[in-house]
Design an enzyme around this catalytic site. Structure first.
Site, mmCIF file in Angstrom:
data_model
loop_
_atom_site.group_PDB
_atom_site.id
_atom_site.type_symbol
_atom_site.label_atom_id
_atom_site.label_comp_id
_atom_site.label_asym_id
_atom_site.label_seq_id
_atom_site.Cartn_x
_atom_site.Cartn_y
_atom_site.Cartn_z
ATOM 1 N N HIS A 22 13.451 -0.304 58.902
ATOM 2 C CA HIS A 22 13.031 -1.323 57.935
ATOM 3 C C HIS A 22 12.932 -2.630 58.727
ATOM 4 C CE1 HIS A 22 13.553 -4.202 54.624
ATOM 5 N NE2 HIS A 22 13.343 -3.232 53.766
ATOM 6 N N ASP A 48 22.335 0.614 59.771
ATOM 7 C CA ASP A 48 21.768 0.120 58.518
ATOM 8 C C ASP A 48 22.124 1.149 57.441
ATOM 9 O OD1 ASP A 48 20.262 -0.491 56.322
ATOM 10 O OD2 ASP A 48 18.350 -0.644 57.377
ATOM 11 N N GLN A 68 20.389 2.668 52.653
ATOM 12 C CA GLN A 68 19.950 3.853 51.904
ATOM 13 C C GLN A 68 20.986 4.977 51.959
ATOM 14 O OE1 GLN A 68 17.290 3.901 50.009
ATOM 15 N NE2 GLN A 68 16.358 1.989 50.693
ATOM 16 N N LYS A 78 21.342 -1.943 45.601
ATOM 17 C CA LYS A 78 20.835 -0.573 45.708
ATOM 18 C C LYS A 78 21.901 0.447 45.314
ATOM 19 C CE LYS A 78 17.764 -1.452 49.667
ATOM 20 N NZ LYS A 78 16.514 -1.835 49.059
ATOM 21 N N CYS A 133 8.186 -2.186 53.830
ATOM 22 C CA CYS A 133 8.830 -3.001 54.877
ATOM 23 C C CYS A 133 9.074 -2.182 56.142
ATOM 24 C CB CYS A 133 10.134 -3.633 54.398
ATOM 25 S SG CYS A 133 9.910 -4.716 52.996
#
Lengths: 433, 149
Positions: A148, A225, A228, A251, A390
């Site tokens: 991303h 990261d 997700q 999220k 993104c």
């Protein structure tokens, strides 16, 4: 804390009836869109929130609102307590100690915090303790082609500011990470490796261990990261053995405006601050200031107190249902999505077929632009994301400028997936392709 | 007609396929200009090239681009309308198109001025798609202002 609905039957997989009960906790999912039931398949962009989450925020404002870490009155004490309890709850949710979780505005700010702190260290700030964070010409930062933009651009900028070189692990034309190149790409010059746990486009789960092993071999820092992964999978930062992880609140059923950075305590305490000002200092005179240890060192200014409390409520809600069970349900939905979409004429699903995935599936309908696909699905009450998500470099590698992405969460039903597949199946006819 | 059918009127779907004016050609004109426009939200992009004669009348328009049916159809319709149009008339037409796009579905387009571009009135009900419809027009405007011999 306001009540979290009891779904606890943590030994068994989530059943359809249990998911229906969970779905009922989400007011917004009961509101029709364009005259039809809402099928929300855009949780990869942001999740919906159960009532308990925004009720917690409201309850905080009604009963405990005050500035934290200052003032001696009762509300200030209550607010500070809730704020720090929230940190403990969220830290425990990812297997961290509470002093290892720094509140940020979002995951993007968390990644920028590391980038700017390292940049400050490279400019000589932070004294000898920060020496290990200094980057200079000849040093390398390694990312992947999956990232991303939030886990790419801060490292591009860090490279520009320090003279270091940015390198990346490429993907195959299917979007599979080239793990076979890791040994070659990770050298004594590699100082930091930033990579995603789960691709926000493809939904594929990264083999974190391989990256960590490669990093440990040369003493490079690892930045994961978790945007997700934390909402969808059980994540234990100690078991993953990473140095830093960024993730966002919105999220994972939490409010907007808050995210967090996990960092090993010994690293955070040695890093120079990023944002400076009130609440992060010990002694200040007109020439200089001394800083508190982490996490306060990175929390300048009045913090997101209500949001932290609300995010902790979200983490407790997820915890009560059980992340293992949520992950298994979403894997099930993801499989239905993959199978259903792959069987449609003129529909191509992106991503390697053999990699483990969460319930996120990007696809294209041949001859119809993703924007038009998304518009058509919206007219049927189905919310998906269209565009480059993104992640322009990944799309370039896949040979497209945009895709349509369906992404699930714990409140999605098998009927939601069936509705999407039926609607995608009629897109080409509508556009006369 | 439901909102989706108003958005995707047949004339729009037809133009999205026909793509009048694409691909790019080298204009044999007194002055020529080019502009590349990009929609950062979706990655759509278009390159428009215009040719103008000594009287500032458009002699040619061509383009290449990648995007949704709205942006491609809009470029195609514009390419059909523009040749023979003077610079001032284009600016008047552009104003009318822009005003229609900002109307949130309330405008009654003047078909005398807008011709086939009036079909885009349905787009104005979808704020997220207005930029798609405007992309080629903005590119043509920039190409015209940048035109030199």
């Amino acid at each position: 804390m306001t009540s979290v609905t009891g779904h606890a039957d943590t030994q068994h997989p989530l059943s359809s009836s249990e998911v229906a009960r969970i779905k009922a906790d989400f007011e917004i999912l009961e509101h029709p869109i364009n005259g039809t039931d809402l099928v929300y398949l855009d949780s990869g962009a942001t999740s919906q929130k159960p009532r308990c989450v925004y009720e917690a925020e409201q309850h905080y404002y009604e009963t405990a609102n005050a500035a934290v870490h200052r003032g001696a009155h009762s509300l200030a004490v209550e607010a500070t307590e809730l704020f720090e309890q929230a940190r403990e709850t969220v830290a425990s949710f990812i297997g961290a100690r509470s002093n290892e979780v720094v509140w940020t505005s979002n995951a993007t700010e968390a990644l920028n915090l590391i980038s700017y702190s390292l940049s400050n260290a490279s400019a000589g700030l932070g004294g000898s303790a920060a020496e290990r964070f200094r980057l200079t010409r000849g040093d390398e930062i390694l990312v992947t082609e999956l990232e991303h933009h939030a886990n790419l651009i801060p490292w591009q900028e860090l490279a520009f500011r320090t003279g270091a070189t940015l390198r990346y692990v490429p993907v195959t034309e299917d979007g599979a990470l080239r793990y076979d190149l890791l040994d070659e790409l990770v050298t004594e010059s590699t100082k930091l490796i930033a990579f995603t746990h789960v691709s926000n486009v493809l939904g594929t789960i990264t083999d974190v261990e391989r990256f960590v092993q490669a990093a440990r071999r040369v003493g490079a820092l690892t930045v994961l990261d978790g945007c997700q992964s934390v909402p969808h999978l059980p994540v234990d930062v100690k078991a993953l053995d990473i140095d830093f992880m960024a993730f966002s609140g919105h999220k994972m059923l939490g409010p907007t405006g808050i995210g967090a950075l996990y960092g090993r305590a010994e690293l955070l305490d040695a890093m120079p601050p990023f944002l400076t000002g009130g609440s992060m200092i010990t002694v200040v005179d007109m020439e200089h200031a001394e800083y508190l240890p982490s996490p306060q060192r990175f929390e300048a200014g009045t913090q997101r107190i209500a949001q932290a409390h609300s995010l902790a409520t979200a983490a407790s809600y997820l915890d009560e249902i059980g992340m293992e069970r949520i992950a298994a349900w979403e894997e099930h939905l993801g499989t239905l999505l993959l199978e259903g979409l792959s069987q449609l004429d003129g529909v191509r699903v992106f991503g390697p077929t053999d990699a483990p995935r969460i319930g996120t599936v990007p696809f294209e309908v041949m001859g119809v632009h993703p924007h038009d696909v998304g518009q058509y699905l919206d007219s049927r009450g189905i919310a998906v994301r269209v565009g480059h998500h993104c992640a322009q470099p990944l799309h370039r590698a896949l040979g497209v400028t945009a895709t349509t992405r369906a992404s699930t969460y714990l409140y999605n039903t098998e009927e939601d997936v069936a509705a999407l597949i039926a609607a995608v199946g009629s897109v080409r006819e509508y556009f006369g392709v | 007609m439901n909102e989706l059918d108003q958005l995707y009127q047949q004339v729009i779907l037809d133009h999205a396929k026909r793509r009048v004016g694409s691909p790019l050609v080298e204009p044999a004109a007194a002055a020529q200009g080019e502009s590349h426009q990009h929609n950062p939200i979706c990655g759509d992009q278009i390159r428009v090239r215009v040719g103008l004669d000594e009287q500032n009348v458009f002699t040619s328009v061509s383009w290449e681009g990648e995007g949704c049916s709205i942006s491609m159809a809009s470029a195609s319709v514009l390419s059909e309308m523009l040749p023979g149009m003077g610079r001032d008339q284009f600016l008047t037409t552009l104003d009318a198109f822009r005003e229609m796009m900002r109307s949130k579905g309330t405008a009654t387009p003047d078909e005398e001025v807008l011709e086939d571009a009036a079909a885009f009135v349905g787009v104005s009900k979808f704020p997220a798609r207005v930029k798609c419809a405007m992309l080629a027009w903005v590119a043509a405007e920039a190409a015209m202002f940048g035109a030199s011999s």
